[in-house]
Design an enzyme around this catalytic site. Structure first.
Site, PDB file in Angstrom:
ATOM      1  N   GLY A  12      -7.214 -10.813  14.473  1.00  0.00           N
ATOM      2  CA  GLY A  12      -7.800 -11.827  15.347  1.00  0.00           C
ATOM      3  C   GLY A  12      -9.282 -11.587  15.581  1.00  0.00           C
ATOM      4  O   GLY A  12     -10.105 -12.513  15.501  1.00  0.00           O
ATOM      5  N   ASN A 100       3.003 -11.278   9.534  1.00  0.00           N
ATOM      6  CA  ASN A 100       3.799 -10.618   8.499  1.00  0.00           C
ATOM      7  C   ASN A 100       5.244 -11.064   8.654  1.00  0.00           C
ATOM      8  O   ASN A 100       5.668 -11.434   9.739  1.00  0.00           O
ATOM      9  CB  ASN A 100       3.735  -9.098   8.664  1.00  0.00           C
ATOM     10  CG  ASN A 100       2.459  -8.531   8.073  1.00  0.00           C
ATOM     11  OD1 ASN A 100       1.966  -9.009   7.057  1.00  0.00           O
ATOM     12  ND2 ASN A 100       1.927  -7.501   8.722  1.00  0.00           N
ATOM     13  N   ALA A 124      -8.554  -4.248   8.201  1.00  0.00           N
ATOM     14  CA  ALA A 124      -9.343  -4.229   9.432  1.00  0.00           C
ATOM     15  C   ALA A 124      -8.722  -3.253  10.419  1.00  0.00           C
ATOM     16  O   ALA A 124      -7.506  -3.101  10.463  1.00  0.00           O
ATOM     17  CB  ALA A 124      -9.407  -5.621  10.048  1.00  0.00           C
ATOM     18  N   LYS A 180       4.444 -11.260  -0.038  1.00  0.00           N
ATOM     19  CA  LYS A 180       3.791 -10.412   0.970  1.00  0.00           C
ATOM     20  C   LYS A 180       4.852  -9.597   1.730  1.00  0.00           C
ATOM     21  O   LYS A 180       4.655  -8.407   2.011  1.00  0.00           O
ATOM     22  CB  LYS A 180       3.000 -11.301   1.934  1.00  0.00           C
ATOM     23  CG  LYS A 180       2.452 -10.599   3.160  1.00  0.00           C
ATOM     24  CD  LYS A 180       1.014 -10.148   3.001  1.00  0.00           C
ATOM     25  CE  LYS A 180       0.510  -9.503   4.286  1.00  0.00           C
ATOM     26  NZ  LYS A 180      -0.867  -9.122   4.258  1.00  0.00           N
ATOM     27  N   ASN A 184       5.135  -5.586   1.914  1.00  0.00           N
ATOM     28  CA  ASN A 184       5.190  -4.903   3.206  1.00  0.00           C
ATOM     29  C   ASN A 184       6.465  -4.079   3.366  1.00  0.00           C
ATOM     30  O   ASN A 184       6.454  -3.036   4.014  1.00  0.00           O
ATOM     31  CB  ASN A 184       5.116  -5.917   4.351  1.00  0.00           C
ATOM     32  CG  ASN A 184       3.705  -6.444   4.545  1.00  0.00           C
ATOM     33  OD1 ASN A 184       2.740  -5.814   4.140  1.00  0.00           O
ATOM     34  ND2 ASN A 184       3.584  -7.612   5.145  1.00  0.00           N
ATOM     35  N   ASN A 198      -1.953   4.279   1.878  1.00  0.00           N
ATOM     36  CA  ASN A 198      -1.269   3.388   0.928  1.00  0.00           C
ATOM     37  C   ASN A 198      -1.206   3.939  -0.498  1.00  0.00           C
ATOM     38  O   ASN A 198      -0.174   3.881  -1.153  1.00  0.00           O
ATOM     39  CB  ASN A 198      -1.973   2.030   0.898  1.00  0.00           C
ATOM     40  CG  ASN A 198      -1.804   1.267   2.206  1.00  0.00           C
ATOM     41  OD1 ASN A 198      -1.175   1.763   3.142  1.00  0.00           O
ATOM     42  ND2 ASN A 198      -2.357   0.069   2.280  1.00  0.00           N
TER      43      ASN A 198
END
Lengths: 297, 297
Positions: A12, A100, A124, A180, A184, A198
């Site tokens: 956001g 998600n 982010a 996605k 995830n 990751n």
């Protein structure tokens, strides 16, 4: 454009700052009075550029119409936001949902507004209530839930799109959301469980094996091709190798994770047993519970 | 009795000290010259009593006959010990094997000596090369591989047995070893993975769920009753609630664990897929590999 952004977590804040940078007028809708105050006082502090972007901040209940409202709260917080939307927004205001997982889609489909479904491929980190670091440049992909909204959506997407912060139209949003989710369902729980970044899940041969099992189970539930999807997971883990997944960040901060809307969603939506998915589901839940108890003592 | 104890880890040191306390003559066989020297110089320092028990220490290659030779090395080190036994011991010397898991049994069965198979239910921590802390009083259960050795075994077991350090004869040693393996297949990997003490896996409802899956898979492979075995696992985890499992200790010290002879053994000896067992197998291997890489850097 005049844009409302609901939720001022990492995504956001990033969105609000990047769009304010492009001279869009941004209203951030937040839950907490102190975050509202901070944002109104300081604007958003965007790193690594070290610039301050002025935004207006309001409480979520005070939501009004905009040219576009972007909903960037996490899955567990989406319920009350949808209630506010129902009570306050006109049926013409387009809504872009950036969660998600897929468990919110049923609720979202019942809204009368033009619905855009998007996924965020940026990295982010939120450093405090008004500071965010843009750690990985990506794109935001979005499509419309209903065919008739496509034309007006493409127009507005063009107004948002920018080389340094691209928005991309996606015809098959359902496939995109599923992909996605599959990514995830592999990267998030494994990085949280083994406390690694990751890229490390592809470097450690044993974690990689577990990742493949998780990927295949997700594909079987979602109707995706196993090999294509595994290649995508490997590519994304490598491309974001130095990044910390949101689930790992949540675990490290003792926050609730999104495991219910990721692995939990796969388990609920399928009749077959998914043992690897079930293992990571309970493992992440176990760590959440352990963190909670350590906080209590 | 004149007893040789091969391996001076936590169990080897505990056994040597407790039997020396009962005036048995003990020779400790060790791998490393410095541990040999320390034991010959200081004897074994036994806690919590803070007593020193004199023992004789030799290198494993120097093995000679005794009234009984107790082999307390871990699974991964058992191969060279069996070679030494073959080359040095008379076919009359009884051998008591005290390993976790079952993968050594095939090799052991080929030895000519009277073979005793035992399991240790004590808690012990090795603090340094000649100091051990007895953390949980239990028993040592043992049976004979071959029927004809039972009589002489029972006699010698009586000479070892003591209220404060009991030895118990076990008719069905195979069942006993299988039960111990099933218990280890649950408690060891889960405590290592979640870094918790034994009792915690029954207090955290999510770890407990994973434990039940692991227990059932082990039972299916070993032909044990699921409910009986799960009750036993719960009982043992609670009885040793404050103990750290050997696998957690190994993980924390960056040592190689016994995962190959526990979960790895179950995976190898079965045609069916055992997803929960496979998960913890790769998870513990992943942590071993991660520790190793951190050591290298």
């Amino acid at each position: 454009m005049n844009i409302g952004v609901v939720g001022a977590g990492s995504i956001g804040l990033l969105l609000s700052a990047r769009l304010a940078q492009r001279s869009h007028h941004i209203v951030c809708y937040v839950q907490r009075e102190d975050q509202k105050r901070e944002l109104n006082q300081w604007g958003i502090h965007l790193l690594p550029e070290k610039v301050r972007l002025p935004v207006q901040a309001k409480r979520t209940e005070q939501m009004t119409d905009h040219d576009l409202v972007i909903v960037s709260v996490k899955q567990p917080q989406i319920h009350p936001v949808i209630d506010v939307i129902k009570q306050t927004l006109s049926p013409d205001t387009p809504l872009l949902f950036l969660q998600n997982g897929m468990s919110h889609l049923e609720q979202v489909q019942r809204l009368k507004q033009p619905i855009w479904i998007g996924v965020v491929e940026h990295g982010a980190i939120r450093l405090n209530d008004h500071t965010v670091r843009h750690t990985g440049l990506g794109v935001i992909r979005a499509g419309t839930l209903r065919k008739q909204d496509q034309h007006s959506m493409k127009n507005r997407l063009n107004m948002l799109n920018d080389d340094r912060f691209p928005f991309v139209y996606e015809e098959d949003w359902e496939r995109m959301v599923k992909q996605k989710l599959a990514v995830n369902a592999v990267i998030n729980p494994l990085t949280a469980l083994f406390r690694v970044k990751n890229g490390d899940i592809m470097l450690n041969s044993h974690i990689k094996k577990l990742g493949k099992h998780l990927c295949y189970e997700a594909c079987d539930v979602l109707g995706l091709d196993r090999d294509t999807m595994w290649e995508m997971v490997v590519r994304i883990a490598r491309a974001t190798s130095k990044n910390e997944s949101s689930m790992l960040t949540d675990i490290e901060k003792g926050h609730e994770t999104e495991i219910d809307s990721i692995s939990g969603y796969l388990l609920k939506s399928h009749e077959l047993d998914l043992p690897y998915t079930r293992f990571v589901y309970h493992a992440v839940k176990a760590i959440e519970l352990k963190n909670q108890e350590e906080d209590d003592t």
